[in-house]
Design a protein around this motif. Structure first.
Motif, mmCIF file in Angstrom:
data_model
loop_
_atom_site.group_PDB
_atom_site.id
_atom_site.type_symbol
_atom_site.label_atom_id
_atom_site.label_comp_id
_atom_site.label_asym_id
_atom_site.label_seq_id
_atom_site.Cartn_x
_atom_site.Cartn_y
_atom_site.Cartn_z
ATOM 1 N N THR A 15 25.076 13.320 -47.336
ATOM 2 C CA THR A 15 26.464 13.672 -47.115
ATOM 3 C C THR A 15 27.379 12.974 -48.079
ATOM 4 O O THR A 15 28.585 13.126 -48.004
ATOM 5 N N GLN A 16 26.802 12.218 -48.955
ATOM 6 C CA GLN A 16 27.626 11.398 -49.823
ATOM 7 C C GLN A 16 27.866 12.083 -51.156
ATOM 8 O O GLN A 16 26.983 12.706 -51.723
ATOM 9 N N PHE A 129 10.673 -6.010 -46.069
ATOM 10 C CA PHE A 129 11.314 -5.574 -44.820
ATOM 11 C C PHE A 129 12.280 -6.600 -44.234
ATOM 12 O O PHE A 129 12.603 -6.553 -43.061
ATOM 13 N N ARG A 132 17.367 -4.125 -45.231
ATOM 14 C CA ARG A 132 17.260 -2.698 -44.991
ATOM 15 C C ARG A 132 17.403 -1.882 -46.269
ATOM 16 O O ARG A 132 16.634 -0.963 -46.516
ATOM 17 N N GLU A 219 15.042 6.533 -50.269
ATOM 18 C CA GLU A 219 16.129 5.672 -49.803
ATOM 19 C C GLU A 219 17.449 6.057 -50.444
ATOM 20 O O GLU A 219 18.449 6.272 -49.772
ATOM 21 N N GLN A 280 28.954 5.172 -43.607
ATOM 22 C CA GLN A 280 29.415 4.864 -42.247
ATOM 23 C C GLN A 280 30.123 3.531 -42.198
ATOM 24 O O GLN A 280 29.669 2.581 -42.768
ATOM 25 N N ARG C 356 10.247 2.301 -39.555
ATOM 26 C CA ARG C 356 11.601 1.748 -39.580
ATOM 27 C C ARG C 356 12.631 2.846 -39.803
ATOM 28 O O ARG C 356 13.641 2.911 -39.117
ATOM 29 N N ASN C 357 12.363 3.720 -40.730
ATOM 30 C CA ASN C 357 13.303 4.794 -41.030
ATOM 31 C C ASN C 357 13.502 5.684 -39.809
ATOM 32 O O ASN C 357 14.627 6.105 -39.504
ATOM 33 N N THR C 360 15.745 3.857 -37.422
ATOM 34 C CA THR C 360 17.124 3.881 -37.910
ATOM 35 C C THR C 360 17.756 5.231 -37.623
ATOM 36 O O THR C 360 18.881 5.330 -37.133
ATOM 37 N N THR C 364 20.879 6.024 -35.252
ATOM 38 C CA THR C 364 22.048 6.719 -35.793
ATOM 39 C C THR C 364 22.380 7.927 -34.916
ATOM 40 O O THR C 364 23.536 8.158 -34.559
ATOM 41 N N ILE C 376 30.862 14.023 -40.194
ATOM 42 C CA ILE C 376 30.161 14.557 -41.342
ATOM 43 C C ILE C 376 31.051 14.415 -42.558
ATOM 44 O O ILE C 376 32.164 14.911 -42.601
ATOM 45 N N ALA C 377 30.516 13.700 -43.481
ATOM 46 C CA ALA C 377 31.304 13.500 -44.701
ATOM 47 C C ALA C 377 31.387 14.804 -45.467
ATOM 48 O O ALA C 377 30.430 15.579 -45.510
#
Lengths: 280, 481, 390
Positions: A15-16, A129, A132, A219, A280, C356-357, C360, C364, C376-377
């Motif tokens: 979304t960036q 780890f 993040r 990532e 965010q 981990r992802n 997350t 979220t 939403i951007a």
């Protein structure tokens, strides 16, 4: 030189807003892929030289009579030709480290700048780890840079031992003069053993390298993997701003740099989890 | 008065003899090995399959014998039984060395102690021819032939450059051969130089080269057999071996044995000199099957004590121990201990005089050689020991030959315990072995005729097939002991 | 007045051979064989004839130190010229423990006479390494150390020929585990005019060829960068091996006595060191060209190379084992192990990163759901230009 480019289409996950940067110049990409191809060919042919295939009762390959009468000879010839191509590619890339753009330069690989040393620690924490996010990068991250230095050391060992073994076939002249002492000192089997072992180390590096590239790409959503084909990476404006300010600071005279720099402890804390990447 | 003889020449290795002389008689003597390489230490932590290559380098004159003992030791440790062809090839290599080595020993090493080459210049070639023809039917025996040798020798001596013969003991009264016998011996010295070079090609055919043949393997031999290939042991190679064996038999029968008898007849007093220890030992060798069992040995196992030819004891390797009381080594449990080679230690510690020196400290330690003992006693090994033990064990083939030689020289069995007895034993053994070579070659050929080309047992070749730790021992009857 | 030696110098080799009953025809044949052994064009045979006819009879002394006399024996196996030719006709072979008549002080006299009377004119042949540790006590002859004798004898020689790998490179006494400080003659007495005839033992044919080369061309043969003559060590065994075609075709012996072994295939996989060894074994062969180790079916052990006892072992493996790992572990095993370990770490890392992802993402989503208001951007349509540095 730099450049840009085109807008980044939005996706649900991404979304960036993104800025496309031209990072990898043509020689960097070409040498990368020449190296990849060479290493692949050299590893396969090298494996067969070390553990030759046995055509037990025949000189037939793939059912075609007579095709295997020079099988290992062909494999060795291929190995030698590819070795020269690979050597030229490695030397060219080394030279480009002094004439190429900012992201191809030697100081991308050796942690001579303080902010890159800091990034290296962050990167290490990311990989283990404890952190993040990976710190944003336009070119190589400093840890990767060091890995490439190690890789080029392996390349150097491989090229050196390879030519030392190649020199065995010559009685006089350049090859025995330049490399004869290596096999005389360590014995050809020992040199072969190192040559064999380093191949596996390079393969081990490749496994790690491909994985890291995919991981970081996932990532960052920067198109890192495709960048080695296209030359461009897509980064968020925040990342770019942060990197540019770091770089600008690094380029300033030492006194000003010192004055402008945050106290060490704060910088460390700052560098951590605070930085927003996903908006965010 | 003390005298040092160093170097002792015409041997392999570095030997020094110090003797104490009183009124012209030797009252005491010490022998010292003056060179140390430490092959025992160098062998540690190596691949046991490589060990024979290292061990072979202990001696380049009796080349191959240490390789054979080493490879047998590893096979013994692993419990490998070698194929029959491998046994035959090993026997052919060892037997060929035996024949060649005895001849070289007699002519090129020992003969210069019996033969005065300068006296040969005074010989009458016609008389020499008569002498030669009276003892042998060797074709090269004409007066012209001996004249040619004499002319050659005269020309050589006239150059004034005597080379290896310079400063010899020529003219010494201990040389008792008449000129004709000397000329005949010199001619055969030169003949034997050509012979040894030619005959030992058997090693090259079966072992790749000589010195230091290179075809042993733990588990057999690397000598590839295939009568239908150009690069392996085929009919061409076999017939060359057969021809060389024939040449060996001819040379032993027509030159070596007659010369030994002829020269010995002038030196019969040496039948009472050099009696030695009086204890004789042989492990025995050349079994008729691949198990290498002692009771099948062509040259049997045994121990004779105190020159007693009425009883013979069995020999076992576990009674062997090495002592260092007079050698430049230390043992952890004290220098007077005797250690079986399984528990052997090699801790060099030189305590002799600082070179250059005139004499060693013969009261304490004085040699790099360890002293091997059997059951605590010193024993003589080698051709004489083997022949005596075979004689006492009632081996007819040895008995016939030994009795024949004793009869020809007109001496009793007591003469065997002497320098002369050793010279004769070598010649007898060379004759026996030259005959065995034919038998082994025939056996190998008949195996091949049956389609048996097996030369190696592969089952325990790969070190991953070995279980834990193992120890083993190997032996071989080296030509000179 | 001419001394006997000068008379001899004037006479030359051909008259000497003629006295020995060698015919002119045999002599010419010998010369062409020599030209072959030295790998010279046949026209050189004429030159050898002339040179030998006018050659002198130089003195030779043969020293033995930490040796096994294998090179002595190998010299006895030479055929053209044979040891008889060399001792009686070509050279004045003044000192050689294994074959000389005198012993003790009489033998030492032969050596001392040569050094005193022919200073700078004789050839010294050295067999065996020279121990330097502990004051040289590991090899003494006549109460003198090997290094003492070597310095005097070789130092006063016209040239020195090291025979065998021990004399040329230290050999077996210098191998790992040895404590005698064994070195080559070249290291023990630096600055000699030296030629290294390595191999274990050196081939007697090469000694004969070196001597004839010296007598013929009045100089020692050209050498490689280890001081070994090019005529004997110029080329690699592998490049002259009659089994090379099998190597190139990928036809290998895989077990002793297997079909490939019975067909004379390549011994590379059995540990043959021919690819690492420079020697004329395949060309000249041994014992009058009868055979050679690879010819019989056993691999080359690399005996002509420096430190081959350590550098070429284990003899039956293609590559040495990796230091620090067991004797069972090959470089390939170690390499594949390292690559596999990296692969396993990578997979592990990927799993942890994936878990981990996922967490997350779940967090979220929960946060988003809790707010009830998806943020939403909005993608921008701007195109930015960033200045890159070059």
């Amino acid at each position: 030189m730099a450049t840009v480019v085109q807008e980044e289409p939005a996706t649900a996950a991404q979304t960036q807003r993104r800025i496309n940067l031209f990072v990898w110049e043509l020689p960097v990409r070409v040498t990368h892929w020449v190296n990849v191809t060479s290493i692949l060919i050299l590893s396969i042919t090298g494996y067969f030289i070390a553990s030759p295939p046995v055509f037990a009762t025949t000189t037939t390959f793939l059912g075609i009579p007579g095709t295997a009468t020079f099988m290992l000879g062909t494999i060795r010839f291929t190995h030698f030709v590819t070795a020269f191509v690979f050597t030229i590619s490695v030397l060219y890339r080394l030279a480009w480290a002094f004439v190429g753009n900012q992201y191809a330069r030697w100081d991308q690989f050796l942690p001579v700048r303080r902010y890159r040393r800091q990034d290296m620690r962050r990167m290490l924490r990311y990989y283990t780890f404890f952190r993040r996010e990976a710190p944003p990068q336009i070119g190589h991250n400093p840890l990767a840079g060091m890995a490439y230095v190690a890789l080029y050391v392996l390349f150097a060992v491989q090229i050196f031992t390879g030519f030392a073994l190649y020199a065995l076939a010559f009685r006089t002249g350049f090859w025995p003069f330049a490399f004869g002492w290596v096999t005389h000192l360590f014995g050809a089997p020992g040199v072969r053993m190192v040559h064999d072992l380093v191949m596996y180390l390079i393969i081990a590096f490749t496994i790690h390298h491909v994985y890291s590239a995919i991981l970081i790409d996932m990532e960052e959503r920067s198109g890192l993997v495709s960048s080695i084909v296209t030359g461009t990476k897509a980064l968020t404006p925040e990342s770019v701003a942060q990197i540019t300010s770091q770089e600008a600071l690094a380029r300033q005279p030492r006194a000003r740099r010192k004055a402008a720099r945050l106290p060490r402890g704060k910088a460390e804390a700052d560098a951590g989890e605070v930085r927003p990447v996903d908006g965010q | 008065m003390k005298i040092a003889i160093d170097p002792v020449t015409r041997i392999e290795g570095h030997l020094r003899i110090e003797v104490e002389v009183q009124d012209g008689i030797v009252s005491n003597a010490w022998s010292s090995g003056t060179m140390f390489r430490g092959i025992e230490m160098i062998l540690r932590d190596r691949d046991p399959r490589d060990a024979w290559v290292f061990a072979q380098r202990i001696c380049g004159v009796c080349t191959t014998v240490h390789a054979l003992a080493s490879v047998r030791a590893v096979e013994n440790a692993l419990g490998i039984v070698i194929p029959d062809n491998a046994r035959l090839i090993r026997n052919l290599i060892a037997g060929a060395l035996n024949v060649q080595d005895h001849i070289v020993h007699f002519y090129h090493l020992h003969a210069l102690d019996w033969v005065d080459i300068t006296l040969a210049l005074k010989a009458d070639p016609v008389a020499t021819s008569t002498l030669a023809q009276s003892i042998s039917n060797y074709p090269k025996s004409s007066a012209t032939y001996f004249k040619g040798v004499q002319d050659k020798l005269t020309a050589f001596v006239n150059t004034g450059q005597l080379g290896i013969f310079a400063n010899g003991y020529w003219g010494h009264p201990a040389y008792v051969l008449p000129p004709e016998a000397n000329l005949m011996a010199v001619a055969h010295y030169l003949e034997a130089l050509d012979f040894q070079r030619d005959f030992i090609r058997i090693h090259a055919i079966l072992g790749g080269k000589n010195p230091h043949p290179q075809s042993y393997l733990v588990g057999g031999m690397a000598t590839a057999i295939n009568p239908n290939d150009m690069s392996t042991l085929n009919a061409d190679r076999l017939s060359l071996i057969a021809q060389l064996i024939q040449r060996g038999q001819d040379f032993v029968d027509q030159v070596y044995l007659p010369d030994v008898l002829a020269i010995a007849s002038f030196y019969k007093d040496w039948g009472a000199i050099g009696q030695g220890l009086g204890n004789y030992m042989a492990y025995g060798d050349y079994g008729t099957d691949t198990q290498e069992l002692a009771d099948t040995y062509y040259l049997p196992n045994g121990l004779l004590t105190n020159r007693d030819l009425t009883s013979v004891a069995d020999v076992s390797q576990d009674q062997v121990a090495e002592f260092i009381a007079h050698s430049w080594y230390t043992y952890q449990e004290g220098d007077n201990a005797g250690l079986h080679p399984y528990k052997g230690e090699t801790n060099p510690k030189y305590t002799g005089p600082t070179p250059p020196f005139d004499f060693l400290n013969t009261d304490s330690k004085y040699s790099w050689l360890k002293s091997p003992r059997y059951n605590g006693q010193a024993v003589e090994v080698g051709p004489l020991a083997r022949m005596l033990i075979a004689y006492v064990r009632g081996k007819d083939y040895v008995k016939t030959e030994v009795d024949g030689v004793l009869k020809a020289l007109n001496v009793g069995p007591a003469a065997l315990f002497s320098t002369l007895g050793r010279v004769a034993a070598r010649a007898i053994e060379a004759k026996l072995m030259s005959r065995k070579l034919s038998e082994w070659l025939t056996a190998l050929e008949s195996n091949m005729a049956r389609g048996d080309y097996v030369i190696h047992d592969n089952t325990l070749w790969d070190p991953s097939t070995w279980k834990g730790e193992a120890q083993g021992w190997g032996h071989h009857e080296a030509p000179r002991g | 007045m001419a001394s006997p030696r000068e008379d001899q110098l004037a006479q030359g080799v051909w008259p000497a051979l003629r006295r020995r009953g060698v015919s002119r025809r045999e002599f010419l044949k010998f010369c062409s064989v020599m030209a072959g052994a030295l790998a010279l064009p046949h026209t050189y045979a004429d030159r050898i004839v002339q040179a030998l006819e006018a050659a002198t009879r130089p003195a030779v002394v043969w020293l033995e130190f930490q040796d096994c006399a294998g090179n002595t024996e190998s010299a006895l196996r030479a055929s053209h010229p044979s040891i008889t030719d060399m001792i009686l006709d070509l050279l004045s072979w003044n000192y050689h423990e294994t074959i000389m008549a005198p012993a003790g002080t009489a033998a030492e006299k032969s050596l001392q006479d040569t050094i005193a009377q022919q200073k700078g004119q004789y050839l010294a042949i050295v067999e065996g390494s020279i121990p330097l540790a502990d004051g040289g006590v590991y090899c003494t002859i006549g109460g003198r150390t090997a290094i003492d004798i070597a310095q005097e004898t070789c130092g006063n020689a016209l040239a020195t020929i090291a025979v065998g790998t021990c004399a040329a490179f230290g050999g077996i006494p210098a191998a790992a585990g040895g404590i005698t400080g064994a070195v080559s003659i070249g290291q023990a007495v630096p600055g000699l005019k030296l030629i290294n005839l390595s191999a274990c033992p050196m081939n007697g044919a090469n000694l004969a060829a070196t001597i004839v080369h010296y007598l013929t061309f009045k100089e020692l043969p050209a050498t490689d960068n280890l001081g070994r003559p090019l005529f004997a060590h110029g080329d690699r065994i592998h490049d002259n091996c009659p089994r090379r075609a099998h190597y190139d075709a990928g036809q290998f012996v895989q077990e002793w006595g297997d079909q490939g072994h019975q067909l004379g295939w390549c011994l590379y996989k059995m540990g043959c060191k021919g690819p690492a060894t420079n020697y004329n074994c395949p060309r000249v062969q041994w014992n009058d060209g009868t055979n050679w180790p690879i010819g019989v079916g056993h691999g080359c052990v690399g005996c002509a190379q420096p430190q081959f006892w350590d550098a070429m072992t284990p003899f039956y493996r293609q590559l040495p084992t990796v230091p620090g790992f067991g004797v069972e572990v090959t470089a390939q095993d170690v390499g594949i192990g390292v690559a596999a370990a990296v692969g396993a770490l990578t997979v592990g890392h990927a799993v942890v990163a994936g878990v981990r992802n996922a967490r997350t993402a779940r967090a979220t989503n929960q946060a988003t759901a809790a707010s009830g208001n998806a943020t939403i951007a909005v993608p921008t349509n701007e195109t930015q230009t960033t200045e890159g540095q070059s």
